[in-house]
Design an enzyme around this catalytic site. Sequence first.
Site, PDB file in Angstrom:
ATOM      1  N   GLY A  48     122.651   2.001  15.604  1.00 43.68           N
ATOM      2  CA  GLY A  48     122.012   3.254  16.013  1.00 43.68           C
ATOM      3  C   GLY A  48     122.920   4.468  16.008  1.00 43.68           C
ATOM      4  O   GLY A  48     122.463   5.591  15.810  1.00 43.68           O
ATOM      5  N   ASP A 103     124.522   6.068  20.702  1.00 44.39           N
ATOM      6  CA  ASP A 103     123.376   6.906  20.360  1.00 44.39           C
ATOM      7  C   ASP A 103     122.667   7.349  21.638  1.00 44.39           C
ATOM      8  O   ASP A 103     122.343   8.511  21.825  1.00 44.39           O
ATOM      9  CB  ASP A 103     122.397   6.168  19.429  1.00 44.39           C
ATOM     10  CG  ASP A 103     122.094   4.738  19.881  1.00 44.39           C
ATOM     11  OD1 ASP A 103     122.579   4.324  20.957  1.00 44.39           O
ATOM     12  OD2 ASP A 103     121.364   4.041  19.163  1.00 44.39           O
ATOM     13  N   ASP A 106     120.758   4.172  28.321  1.00 44.95           N
ATOM     14  CA  ASP A 106     119.481   3.966  29.007  1.00 44.95           C
ATOM     15  C   ASP A 106     119.805   3.316  30.357  1.00 44.95           C
ATOM     16  O   ASP A 106     120.188   3.997  31.300  1.00 44.95           O
ATOM     17  CB  ASP A 106     118.639   3.095  28.063  1.00 44.95           C
ATOM     18  CG  ASP A 106     117.236   2.814  28.545  1.00 44.95           C
ATOM     19  OD1 ASP A 106     116.670   3.634  29.244  1.00 44.95           O
ATOM     20  OD2 ASP A 106     116.689   1.757  28.188  1.00 44.95           O
ATOM     21  N   LYS A 134     119.340   8.895  29.425  1.00 43.86           N
ATOM     22  CA  LYS A 134     118.106   8.869  30.230  1.00 43.86           C
ATOM     23  C   LYS A 134     118.511   8.716  31.695  1.00 43.86           C
ATOM     24  O   LYS A 134     118.613   7.596  32.203  1.00 43.86           O
ATOM     25  CB  LYS A 134     117.223   7.686  29.822  1.00 43.86           C
ATOM     26  CG  LYS A 134     116.639   7.767  28.415  1.00 43.86           C
ATOM     27  CD  LYS A 134     115.736   6.567  28.158  1.00 43.86           C
ATOM     28  CE  LYS A 134     115.248   6.507  26.738  1.00 43.86           C
ATOM     29  NZ  LYS A 134     114.628   5.206  26.423  1.00 43.86           N
ATOM     30  N   PHE A 155     110.336   6.172  25.097  1.00 42.22           N
ATOM     31  CA  PHE A 155     110.921   5.524  23.931  1.00 42.22           C
ATOM     32  C   PHE A 155     110.954   6.471  22.738  1.00 42.22           C
ATOM     33  O   PHE A 155     109.943   7.073  22.387  1.00 42.22           O
ATOM     34  CB  PHE A 155     110.151   4.251  23.578  1.00 42.22           C
ATOM     35  CG  PHE A 155     110.802   3.459  22.483  1.00 42.22           C
ATOM     36  CD1 PHE A 155     111.955   2.726  22.732  1.00 42.22           C
ATOM     37  CD2 PHE A 155     110.278   3.471  21.197  1.00 42.22           C
ATOM     38  CE1 PHE A 155     112.575   2.016  21.715  1.00 42.22           C
ATOM     39  CE2 PHE A 155     110.897   2.752  20.173  1.00 42.22           C
ATOM     40  CZ  PHE A 155     112.039   2.021  20.438  1.00 42.22           C
ATOM     41  N   ASP A 162     115.952   3.184  16.209  1.00 43.25           N
ATOM     42  CA  ASP A 162     114.907   2.433  15.508  1.00 43.25           C
ATOM     43  C   ASP A 162     113.817   1.908  16.435  1.00 43.25           C
ATOM     44  O   ASP A 162     114.013   1.804  17.650  1.00 43.25           O
ATOM     45  CB  ASP A 162     115.529   1.223  14.817  1.00 43.25           C
ATOM     46  CG  ASP A 162     115.926   0.132  15.825  1.00 43.25           C
ATOM     47  OD1 ASP A 162     116.666   0.459  16.776  1.00 43.25           O
ATOM     48  OD2 ASP A 162     115.487  -1.020  15.686  1.00 43.25           O
ATOM     49  N   ARG A 168     115.188   4.680  11.560  1.00 48.70           N
ATOM     50  CA  ARG A 168     116.583   5.152  11.670  1.00 48.70           C
ATOM     51  C   ARG A 168     116.879   6.312  10.732  1.00 48.70           C
ATOM     52  O   ARG A 168     117.752   7.125  10.974  1.00 48.70           O
ATOM     53  CB  ARG A 168     117.561   4.012  11.330  1.00 48.70           C
ATOM     54  CG  ARG A 168     117.546   2.855  12.300  1.00 48.70           C
ATOM     55  CD  ARG A 168     118.784   1.997  12.071  1.00 48.70           C
ATOM     56  NE  ARG A 168     118.672   0.669  12.657  1.00 48.70           N
ATOM     57  CZ  ARG A 168     118.950   0.367  13.917  1.00 48.70           C
ATOM     58  NH1 ARG A 168     119.347   1.321  14.738  1.00 48.70           N
ATOM     59  NH2 ARG A 168     118.833  -0.862  14.359  1.00 48.70           N
TER      60      ARG A 168
HETATM   61  P1  5GP Z   1     121.164   0.326  27.641  1.00 49.93           P
HETATM   62  O1  5GP Z   1     122.069  -0.873  27.468  1.00 49.93           O
HETATM   63  O2  5GP Z   1     121.871   1.552  28.149  1.00 49.93           O
HETATM   64  O3  5GP Z   1     119.940  -0.006  28.423  1.00 49.93           O
HETATM   65  O4  5GP Z   1     120.575   0.656  26.225  1.00 49.93           O
HETATM   66  C1  5GP Z   1     121.352   1.135  25.205  1.00 49.93           C
HETATM   67  C2  5GP Z   1     120.784   0.772  23.849  1.00 49.93           C
HETATM   68  O5  5GP Z   1     119.395   0.506  23.896  1.00 49.93           O
HETATM   69  C3  5GP Z   1     120.955   1.913  22.906  1.00 49.93           C
HETATM   70  O6  5GP Z   1     122.185   1.842  22.221  1.00 49.93           O
HETATM   71  C4  5GP Z   1     119.778   1.744  21.972  1.00 49.93           C
HETATM   72  O7  5GP Z   1     120.112   0.838  20.956  1.00 49.93           O
HETATM   73  C5  5GP Z   1     118.721   1.119  22.839  1.00 49.93           C
HETATM   74  N1  5GP Z   1     117.788   2.150  23.373  1.00 49.93           N
HETATM   75  C6  5GP Z   1     117.710   2.634  24.628  1.00 49.93           C
HETATM   76  N2  5GP Z   1     116.730   3.553  24.746  1.00 49.93           N
HETATM   77  C7  5GP Z   1     116.161   3.638  23.520  1.00 49.93           C
HETATM   78  C8  5GP Z   1     115.082   4.423  22.987  1.00 49.93           C
HETATM   79  O8  5GP Z   1     114.407   5.241  23.638  1.00 49.93           O
HETATM   80  N3  5GP Z   1     114.801   4.237  21.665  1.00 49.93           N
HETATM   81  C9  5GP Z   1     115.482   3.356  20.877  1.00 49.93           C
HETATM   82  N4  5GP Z   1     115.107   3.276  19.608  1.00 49.93           N
HETATM   83  N5  5GP Z   1     116.503   2.604  21.352  1.00 49.93           N
HETATM   84  C10 5GP Z   1     116.838   2.749  22.655  1.00 49.93           C
END
Ligand code: 5GP
Length: 178
Positions: A48, A103, A106, A134, A155, A162, A168
Amino acid sequence: MIKIHDKVFKPFISHDRILEAISGVAERVNADFRDCEDVPIVLCVLNGSIPFTGELLTRLEFNCELVSIKMSSYQGTKSTGTVLNMMGLTADVRGRRVIICEDIVDTGNTIVALKELLLDKGATDVKICTMLFKPEVYKKDVRLDYVGMAIPNAFIVGFGLDYDELGRNLRDIYVIDE
Ligand code: 5GP
Protein backbone atom coordinates in the site's frame (compact mmCIF):
# COMPACT_ATOMS: atom_id res chain seq x y z
CA MET A 1 -18.65 6.92 -8.38
CA ILE A 2 -16.59 3.81 -9.05
CA LYS A 3 -17.25 0.12 -8.41
CA ILE A 4 -14.62 -2.32 -7.10
CA HIS A 5 -15.66 -5.94 -6.63
CA ASP A 6 -19.08 -5.66 -4.91
CA LYS A 7 -18.73 -2.15 -3.45
CA VAL A 8 -19.28 1.43 -4.63
CA PHE A 9 -16.83 4.24 -3.75
CA LYS A 10 -17.09 8.03 -4.13
CA PRO A 11 -14.32 10.64 -4.57
CA PHE A 12 -12.74 11.66 -1.26
CA ILE A 13 -9.21 13.13 -1.53
CA SER A 14 -7.90 14.54 -4.82
CA HIS A 15 -4.47 13.67 -6.17
CA ASP A 16 -3.32 17.30 -5.69
CA ARG A 17 -4.46 17.30 -2.07
CA ILE A 18 -2.58 14.01 -1.48
CA LEU A 19 0.62 15.51 -2.94
CA GLU A 20 0.18 18.61 -0.76
CA ALA A 21 -0.04 16.42 2.36
CA ILE A 22 3.07 14.48 1.29
CA SER A 23 4.99 17.73 0.74
CA GLY A 24 4.02 18.81 4.27
CA VAL A 25 5.30 15.52 5.69
CA ALA A 26 8.54 15.82 3.68
CA GLU A 27 9.15 19.32 5.03
CA ARG A 28 8.90 18.05 8.61
CA VAL A 29 11.08 14.99 7.96
CA ASN A 30 13.66 17.21 6.26
CA ALA A 31 13.66 19.62 9.20
CA ASP A 32 14.62 16.73 11.50
CA PHE A 33 17.04 14.87 9.23
CA ARG A 34 18.54 17.40 6.78
CA ASP A 35 21.93 17.72 8.46
CA CYS A 36 22.24 14.15 9.70
CA GLU A 37 25.62 12.46 9.52
CA ASP A 38 24.24 8.90 9.35
CA VAL A 39 22.33 7.42 6.43
CA PRO A 40 18.79 6.73 7.69
CA ILE A 41 16.65 3.96 6.23
CA VAL A 42 13.32 4.85 4.65
CA LEU A 43 11.15 1.75 5.12
CA CYS A 44 8.36 1.17 2.61
CA VAL A 45 5.60 -1.04 4.02
CA LEU A 46 4.46 -3.03 0.96
CA ASN A 47 2.24 -2.90 -0.98
CA GLY A 48 0.00 0.00 0.00
CA SER A 49 2.80 2.47 0.74
CA ILE A 50 4.55 2.24 -2.62
CA PRO A 51 3.06 5.46 -4.13
CA PHE A 52 3.42 7.38 -0.85
CA THR A 53 7.01 6.25 -0.26
CA GLY A 54 7.88 7.04 -3.88
CA GLU A 55 6.54 10.61 -3.67
CA LEU A 56 8.06 11.19 -0.23
CA LEU A 57 11.46 9.85 -1.28
CA THR A 58 11.83 12.35 -4.13
CA ARG A 59 11.25 15.18 -1.64
CA LEU A 60 13.83 14.10 0.94
CA GLU A 61 16.96 16.26 1.10
CA PHE A 62 19.42 13.96 2.88
CA ASN A 63 21.21 10.71 2.06
CA CYS A 64 18.89 7.79 2.78
CA GLU A 65 18.46 4.15 1.78
CA LEU A 66 15.21 2.53 0.69
CA VAL A 67 14.29 -0.78 2.33
CA SER A 68 10.98 -2.68 2.11
CA ILE A 69 8.95 -5.09 4.21
CA LYS A 70 5.56 -6.66 3.67
CA MET A 71 3.04 -6.75 6.51
CA SER A 72 -0.64 -7.59 6.40
CA SER A 73 -3.54 -7.22 8.83
CA TYR A 74 -6.49 -6.37 6.61
CA GLN A 75 -8.89 -8.75 4.92
CA GLY A 76 -11.48 -7.15 2.64
CA THR A 77 -12.58 -3.94 4.37
CA LYS A 78 -11.77 -4.92 8.00
CA SER A 79 -8.72 -5.26 10.24
CA THR A 80 -8.22 -8.84 11.47
CA GLY A 81 -6.29 -7.65 14.54
CA THR A 82 -3.44 -10.04 13.73
CA VAL A 83 -0.42 -8.59 11.98
CA LEU A 84 1.40 -10.99 9.69
CA ASN A 85 4.94 -10.45 8.49
CA MET A 86 4.61 -11.66 4.89
CA MET A 87 8.20 -11.05 3.82
CA GLY A 88 11.42 -10.26 5.70
CA LEU A 89 13.22 -6.91 5.61
CA THR A 90 15.08 -6.43 2.33
CA ALA A 91 18.21 -5.18 4.19
CA ASP A 92 19.89 -5.22 7.59
CA VAL A 93 18.74 -2.41 9.93
CA ARG A 94 21.24 -3.06 12.75
CA GLY A 95 22.70 0.20 14.05
CA ARG A 96 20.53 2.29 11.73
CA ARG A 97 17.83 4.91 12.21
CA VAL A 98 14.62 3.92 10.43
CA ILE A 99 11.75 6.05 9.15
CA ILE A 100 8.68 3.83 8.65
CA CYS A 101 6.48 4.92 5.73
CA GLU A 102 2.89 3.73 6.12
CA ASP A 103 -0.01 4.43 3.81
CA ILE A 104 -2.51 4.59 6.68
CA VAL A 105 -2.57 4.01 10.43
CA ASP A 106 -5.88 2.58 11.60
CA THR A 107 -5.87 0.49 14.83
CA GLY A 108 -2.08 0.92 15.04
CA ASN A 109 -1.48 -2.85 15.25
CA THR A 110 0.80 -2.82 12.21
CA ILE A 111 3.10 0.01 13.26
CA VAL A 112 3.38 -1.25 16.83
CA ALA A 113 4.37 -4.73 15.58
CA LEU A 114 6.71 -3.19 13.03
CA LYS A 115 8.42 -0.87 15.52
CA GLU A 116 9.01 -3.83 17.84
CA LEU A 117 10.41 -5.93 15.00
CA LEU A 118 12.82 -3.15 13.94
CA LEU A 119 14.11 -2.50 17.47
CA ASP A 120 14.48 -6.27 17.89
CA LYS A 121 16.59 -6.35 14.70
CA GLY A 122 18.89 -3.68 16.15
CA ALA A 123 17.56 -0.40 14.71
CA THR A 124 18.77 2.47 16.95
CA ASP A 125 15.75 4.70 16.43
CA VAL A 126 12.37 4.28 14.73
CA LYS A 127 10.24 7.17 13.49
CA ILE A 128 6.73 6.68 12.17
CA CYS A 129 5.58 8.52 9.12
CA THR A 130 2.09 7.98 7.72
CA MET A 131 0.22 9.54 4.83
CA LEU A 132 -3.19 9.04 6.51
CA PHE A 133 -4.39 8.49 10.06
CA LYS A 134 -7.78 7.46 11.52
CA PRO A 135 -7.66 9.03 15.03
CA GLU A 136 -11.09 7.61 16.02
CA VAL A 137 -9.77 4.05 15.68
CA TYR A 138 -6.23 4.44 16.99
CA LYS A 139 -5.84 2.71 20.37
CA LYS A 140 -2.07 2.70 20.94
CA ASP A 141 0.29 4.85 23.01
CA VAL A 142 2.97 4.91 20.33
CA ARG A 143 3.52 8.44 19.03
CA LEU A 144 3.07 9.06 15.31
CA ASP A 145 5.96 11.33 14.36
CA TYR A 146 4.77 12.58 10.96
CA VAL A 147 1.13 12.51 9.81
CA GLY A 148 0.01 13.70 6.37
CA MET A 149 -3.72 13.92 7.01
CA ALA A 150 -6.26 12.73 9.61
CA ILE A 151 -9.45 11.20 8.21
CA PRO A 152 -12.73 9.87 9.68
CA ASN A 153 -13.23 6.15 10.27
CA ALA A 154 -14.32 4.93 6.83
CA PHE A 155 -12.88 2.45 4.36
CA ILE A 156 -10.91 4.09 1.54
CA VAL A 157 -9.13 2.97 -1.63
CA GLY A 158 -6.74 4.51 -4.14
CA PHE A 159 -3.19 5.88 -4.31
CA GLY A 160 -1.81 2.52 -3.15
CA LEU A 161 -4.71 1.48 -0.93
CA ASP A 162 -6.67 -1.58 -2.10
CA TYR A 163 -9.92 -3.41 -1.67
CA ASP A 164 -8.94 -7.06 -2.03
CA GLU A 165 -5.96 -6.04 -4.20
CA LEU A 166 -7.90 -3.76 -6.56
CA GLY A 167 -7.88 0.05 -6.60
CA ARG A 168 -4.19 0.63 -5.83
CA ASN A 169 -3.68 2.31 -9.21
CA LEU A 170 -6.29 5.05 -8.70
CA ARG A 171 -4.75 8.57 -8.70
CA ASP A 172 -7.27 9.95 -6.18
CA ILE A 173 -8.52 8.44 -2.93
CA TYR A 174 -12.15 7.19 -2.77
CA VAL A 175 -14.33 6.40 0.25
CA ILE A 176 -16.86 3.58 0.49
CA ASP A 177 -20.43 4.72 -0.22
CA GLU A 178 -22.73 3.11 2.32
P1 5GP B 1 -3.71 -1.05 11.38
O1 5GP B 1 -2.74 -2.17 11.66
O2 5GP B 1 -3.23 0.30 11.82
O3 5GP B 1 -5.08 -1.37 11.88
O4 5GP B 1 -3.93 -1.02 9.83
C1 5GP B 1 -2.94 -0.64 8.97
C2 5GP B 1 -3.11 -1.27 7.60
O5 5GP B 1 -4.45 -1.66 7.35
C3 5GP B 1 -2.76 -0.29 6.54
O6 5GP B 1 -1.39 -0.35 6.21
C4 5GP B 1 -3.64 -0.72 5.39
O7 5GP B 1 -3.00 -1.75 4.67
C5 5GP B 1 -4.85 -1.30 6.06
N1 5GP B 1 -5.94 -0.29 6.15
C6 5GP B 1 -6.37 0.39 7.24
N2 5GP B 1 -7.39 1.21 6.94
C7 5GP B 1 -7.63 1.04 5.61
C8 5GP B 1 -8.57 1.62 4.69
O8 5GP B 1 -9.43 2.46 5.00
N3 5GP B 1 -8.48 1.19 3.40
C9 5GP B 1 -7.57 0.27 2.98
N4 5GP B 1 -7.60 -0.06 1.70
N5 5GP B 1 -6.67 -0.30 3.83
C10 5GP B 1 -6.70 0.09 5.12
